[in-house]
Structures are given as structure tokens and as C-alpha cells.
Write a protein that holds these residues in place. Structure first.
Motif, PDB file in Angstrom:
ATOM      1  N   ALA A  77       0.854  -1.097   0.171  1.00  0.00           N
ATOM      2  CA  ALA A  77       0.005  -0.093   0.165  1.00  0.00           C
ATOM      3  C   ALA A  77       0.922   1.256  -0.243  1.00  0.00           C
ATOM      4  O   ALA A  77       2.299   1.074   0.226  1.00  0.00           O
ATOM      5  N   VAL A  78       0.362   2.348  -0.560  1.00  0.00           N
ATOM      6  CA  VAL A  78       0.853   3.764  -0.521  1.00  0.00           C
ATOM      7  C   VAL A  78       0.050   4.623  -0.001  1.00  0.00           C
ATOM      8  O   VAL A  78      -1.289   4.569  -0.163  1.00  0.00           O
ATOM      9  N   PHE A  96      -3.647   0.963  -3.519  1.00  0.00           N
ATOM     10  CA  PHE A  96      -3.633  -0.526  -3.256  1.00  0.00           C
ATOM     11  C   PHE A  96      -3.254  -0.999  -4.737  1.00  0.00           C
ATOM     12  O   PHE A  96      -3.262  -0.360  -5.529  1.00  0.00           O
ATOM     13  N   PRO A  97      -2.780  -2.362  -4.275  1.00  0.00           N
ATOM     14  CA  PRO A  97      -2.337  -2.875  -5.790  1.00  0.00           C
ATOM     15  C   PRO A  97      -3.496  -2.535  -6.815  1.00  0.00           C
ATOM     16  O   PRO A  97      -4.673  -2.781  -6.668  1.00  0.00           O
ATOM     17  N   VAL A 116       3.343   1.988   2.686  1.00  0.00           N
ATOM     18  CA  VAL A 116       2.836   1.755   3.948  1.00  0.00           C
ATOM     19  C   VAL A 116       3.031   0.109   4.023  1.00  0.00           C
ATOM     20  O   VAL A 116       2.376  -0.699   3.319  1.00  0.00           O
ATOM     21  N   GLY A 117       4.074  -0.176   5.019  1.00  0.00           N
ATOM     22  CA  GLY A 117       4.538  -1.665   4.935  1.00  0.00           C
ATOM     23  C   GLY A 117       5.170  -1.950   3.620  1.00  0.00           C
ATOM     24  O   GLY A 117       5.641  -1.264   2.994  1.00  0.00           O
ATOM     25  N   SER A 178     -13.465  -2.184   2.760  1.00  0.00           N
ATOM     26  CA  SER A 178     -14.253  -3.297   2.725  1.00  0.00           C
ATOM     27  C   SER A 178     -14.632  -3.324   1.251  1.00  0.00           C
ATOM     28  O   SER A 178     -14.597  -4.619   0.562  1.00  0.00           O
ATOM     29  N   LYS A 179     -15.172  -2.375   0.697  1.00  0.00           N
ATOM     30  CA  LYS A 179     -15.563  -2.432  -0.956  1.00  0.00           C
ATOM     31  C   LYS A 179     -14.329  -2.729  -1.764  1.00  0.00           C
ATOM     32  O   LYS A 179     -14.422  -3.499  -2.585  1.00  0.00           O
ATOM     33  N   ARG A 180     -13.347  -1.893  -1.385  1.00  0.00           N
ATOM     34  CA  ARG A 180     -12.023  -2.234  -2.474  1.00  0.00           C
ATOM     35  C   ARG A 180     -11.742  -3.819  -1.945  1.00  0.00           C
ATOM     36  O   ARG A 180     -11.327  -4.349  -3.178  1.00  0.00           O
TER      37      ARG A 180
END
Lengths: 247, 247
Positions: A77-78, A96-97, A116-117, A178-180
Motif C-alpha cells: 500500500a501507498v 492499493f495493488p 505503507v508496509g 471493505s468495498k475495495r
DNA sequence: CGGCCGGTTGACAATGGTCAACAAGCGTGG
DNA sequence: CCACGCTTGTTGACCATTGTCAACCGGCCG
């Protein structure tokens, strides 16, 4: 940083074997800008791409810096953010990806961003990608459509920041994750929250304390359960939606 | 609603006389999407355009409605907004002459919009405009660039909504109007504020009372002077910039 | 003239911020 | 191996900015 594969310039479509391994194995090919391209075009695109592995907090762009690269997120994640002169921070989005970093920019980046991570990126020199746009109108169309979607999201976020209460903000945030997750084919009732409380606060226009208190309240009311490894269980999505004040 | 001019399909450039009067007199031709086109293309574009005169609060789009038109603002102002189920409202942007309404959308409008004061629009059927995009890549490029700029603005607004104080918000708002006036070649130290206190509040994530109180405070401190007809004088822009906490 | 709308101002309340203490997890080094 | 310090998250007490509710003013239009 493994790339470099000879580019085919013939008229026939390239076989998928021409693609570098990083692309063939890429799990977001059907999501990212690549989805707009046929194999030949993807081979050309892969020719200008390079790959990067990042760790938590590794910087990607810096606000005001000359914008010479754009990116696709392929794993992890960014976060994108802006700062006020006195240090107050607003996170303007999480990627996200499959998400693309670099639609919103002029000559210079208008925001900073960091991993992020553990995160993997696919980097494109901006000039070269822009040159390809002239020959691939469907790529340009795709970028326009992504920009349009980002604008819609940005407007939702303005509504959240300007008019929602702390609890509504947090529930909207969880619902959004959740939607993502669902759109990536994952279970929408268990979301991964890789970012810190202060990242979440800076995204929702709150302090870490307020975020933490509201997490606790939602937990106490049974709306969420905090699991290991930054996972959050949402047993009743409809309930979350009501609390988020979304239609 | 005056339009309809025969479309030239020849290879040579059309003379400017082919343009309908509404376009020839249009003061924002060099700003709007039209700026990307040569005369022949403009003639074609004008062929699908229709013109509208609106008054204060006349509706333009409604959130959720099927999006079959897009617009150029040619005079006056437009506000875009979103509502929560309980009626809370967030204004996501104001449009002024030269601005385009309709970049951010899917099949349906993602926001409502209405005229602020007497306003003129140039309306395009969306389907027809999209068809033209295929033949005019520079138009598509222009839309992408406009979308990019809108995204940058949206990120600034998120920073404002999430992290600025009431006074900083108001000063940022005035400064923004001043910058836009300057870009239209007007005096940046006298800005026109055609929208009501409650419009401003809904834009800045504040109540009308808070907006009003902060106007009064700025007035008392000599930062602004309220003139007739919704004009505001900013005698010291540098001061406003400091109070807006902008670099 | 009277009512309505937009704007201003005041008194008070409440949401969320600030400051501080503390707990838990983790890596480092003695 | 454990102690130490650092970071992140949680909780509590208190506070301040902004929201709420209400009154009032002036202009405009019927």
C-alpha cells in the motif's frame, strides 16, 4: 530492479512469453493501466518499466519535486499526503495493488507519498509514458477514466472531511476498505488495515486519540472485532453502512 | 437556446465566420476546452452545443441522475455539491467562466449542481462529445490535463477541510478567489463573492454563523473590507496568505 | 405594510483536541 | 537472557474551537 527485455516492433501481436517475468506474474495486470493494452503494447510498456521493492515509510515522491516518474502499485500500500508549513498533515489517499500514482500532477508532484508496509511498485519514466500515449489512444482513454474515478472519490472524501462526525468518518473508512477488498475478490467482512492510527487520523481529519477512542467504542458495541496482524472483522456490514451515514 | 449552424466537413480550415455568434462572442474561448481546437473543429463542436441562461439556484445536474450532458460555464458561477441522507451538505467546488462541468462522472452524475446568480452555460450532449474525442486526440489530452488540475485542487481542498482552522479556511478561500481573478486578468485585490454565507460554509465545512463571525473578525482586523454587490477588498494579499497558512 | 430571506451577534453546549500517563510489543545491546 | 528504550496504541482529565439555538436587523418583494 530487474527489467530490460527486447522490444518487438513488428506488426503481429507478441506472444505473452515476450513479457518480462515481473509482468507475467503480476497479479494486477487486469486492474492496472496495463488492462487497456494488447500483448504487443504491453511488451512495449514493460520495456520502459522498472520494478521497486519498498519498506514501511520509504519515500516515493516529495511534494514540489520535479515529477519524472509515475507508478503502478503491485503489492502492499501507498499513502499520499500534503503538509502545512507548521507540520499539520493531511493524507489525501491510500493506494492499493492495481492503483496508479501520478495522474494528478503538473511539472512537479503536488503531494508526497510513501510506502505503507512492504510494497512493490512498477515505475515508468513519465516522458516515455507520455510519448506512448500519442500512439495508444486507448491508454489515454484509460487514464482519463481513472482520473474521473479519482475525482469522484475525492468528492466523497470532501463530504466526509467537511460534514461527517468522527464515528461516521471511521465507519466510512472501514466500509471503503471493505468495498475495495470485495472488488479484488476478497472477503468484504474482513479488511486489512495496514496503516497506523496516526495515518488514519491524518486521512480522516482527526487525531490518533480520537481514532483510537472510536475504534474502542465500535469494538465495545460489537460493530468491529480487532484481529491479529491489522485485520479487522466487520460482522454486520449493513450496520457499518448505517453508522457511516451512507445511502 | 440559439444554436444550429451547418457543419463544414471539408479539409480546409473554416473561417471564423462559420462559428455561431454565441461562440464568436464567447469571452472564454481561450480558456475552455475550445482552446484545444482549431476553427474547423470548433465549428464541429459548436454544432453539437446549445446555450442556456440560468438564474440563482436553477438546478443543472442532480446526483444519481443519468449523465447525458456536460457543460462549459461561460458567465456567472456554478456550485457542485453532495448531500448526506439527513440533509447535511458539502459543496465540492465552484465553477467560473471557462470551467468545465462533467469530467468526474460515470454513467450518472456523482454530484448535484446549480447556478449561483445569473449564469450562462454551453451544453454538450455527452455521447456526441465522446464520439468527437475519438477524432480529436488533443481534446482528450486537454480533458486529461483539466482532470489532473481538478485533482490537484481537490487535494488542496482536502488539506483545507481536514486540517485548517476556520480562519485559515476562510482566508484560503478568499485567496483562491483572488488567484482565479488574477488568472482571468482581473485585479487580485478585489474579489467577487457571489455565493451566500451558507454556500461558503458548506464549501469550507463550517456553519454560516462561523463564516459570518470570521468575516467580521477579518474586517475588524483590517484584513478585508466588504464592499457593495458582494465585492471584497483585500488590501494586503501577503497578510491573507499568512493567515491562510499557505507557503 | 408586512413577511421573508440573508446576514450578524450572543449565550451556551458539545464534539473533538491537547496534554499526560501508561501498557504492550519489539529490537538492541550489555 | 533480560533490561532498556523506543514506538504505537489506549485511556483519562481537561479545554477550546466550533456548532446550536435564538434573537435581531435590514433589504426586498408582494
Amino acid at each position: 530492479m530487474d527489467t530490460a527485455v527486447p522490444i518487438s516492433t513488428g506488426d503481429k501481436l507478441c506472444a505473452p512469453e515476450c513479457l518480462p517475468e515481473s509482468c507475467r506474474n503480476c497479479s494486477v495486470r487486469h486492474l492496472a493501466i496495463c488492462a487497456a493494452l494488447n500483448t504487443t503494447e504491453m511488451v512495449e510498456l514493460s520495456g520502459i518499466a522498472s520494478f521497486q521493492e519498498l519498506q514501511n515509510h520509504d519515500p516515493i515522491t516529495s511534494e514540489g519535486e520535479v515529477a519524472d516518474s509515475v507508478f503502478n502499485v503491485t503489492a502492499g500500500a501507498v499513502e499520499l499526503y500534503k503538509l502545512l508549513p507548521d507540520g499539520r498533515r493531511q493524507v489525501t489517499g491510500f493506494l492499493f495493488p492495481g492503483d496508479f500514482l501520478g495522474i494528478a500532477m503538473n511539472e512537479r508532484y503536488s503531494y508526497s507519498s510513501e510506502a505503507v508496509g512492504n510494497t512493490r511498485l512498477c515505475r515508468f519514466p513519465r516522458k516515455k509514458l507520455e510519448a506512448m500515449l500519442d500512439r495508444m489512444p486507448q491508454l489515454e482513454r484509460r487514464l482519463l477514466s481513472m482520473a474521473s474515478n479519482e475525482l469522484i472519490q475525492a468528492q466523497d472524501q470532501m463530504l466526509l472531511l467537511g460534514r461527517k462526525t468522527a464515528k461516521e468518518k471511521l465507519c466510512s473508512f472501514l466500509l471503503n476498505l471493505s468495498k475495495r477488498a470485495a472488488s479484488r475478490g476478497e472477503d468484504p467482512s474482513v479488511v486489512h488495515v495496514p496503516m497506523s492510527r496516526s495515518d488514519i487520523g491524518d486521512y480522516l481529519g482527526l487525531t490518533t486519540e480520537t481514532v483510537s477512542r472510536n475504534f474502542t467504542q465500535l469494538k465495545t458495541k460489537g460493530v468491529i472485532r480487532l484481529l491479529e496482524g491489522g485485520m479487522v472483522h466487520l460482522p454486520d456490514l449493513e450496520r457499518v453502512r448505517e453508522l457511516a451515514e451512507e445511502a
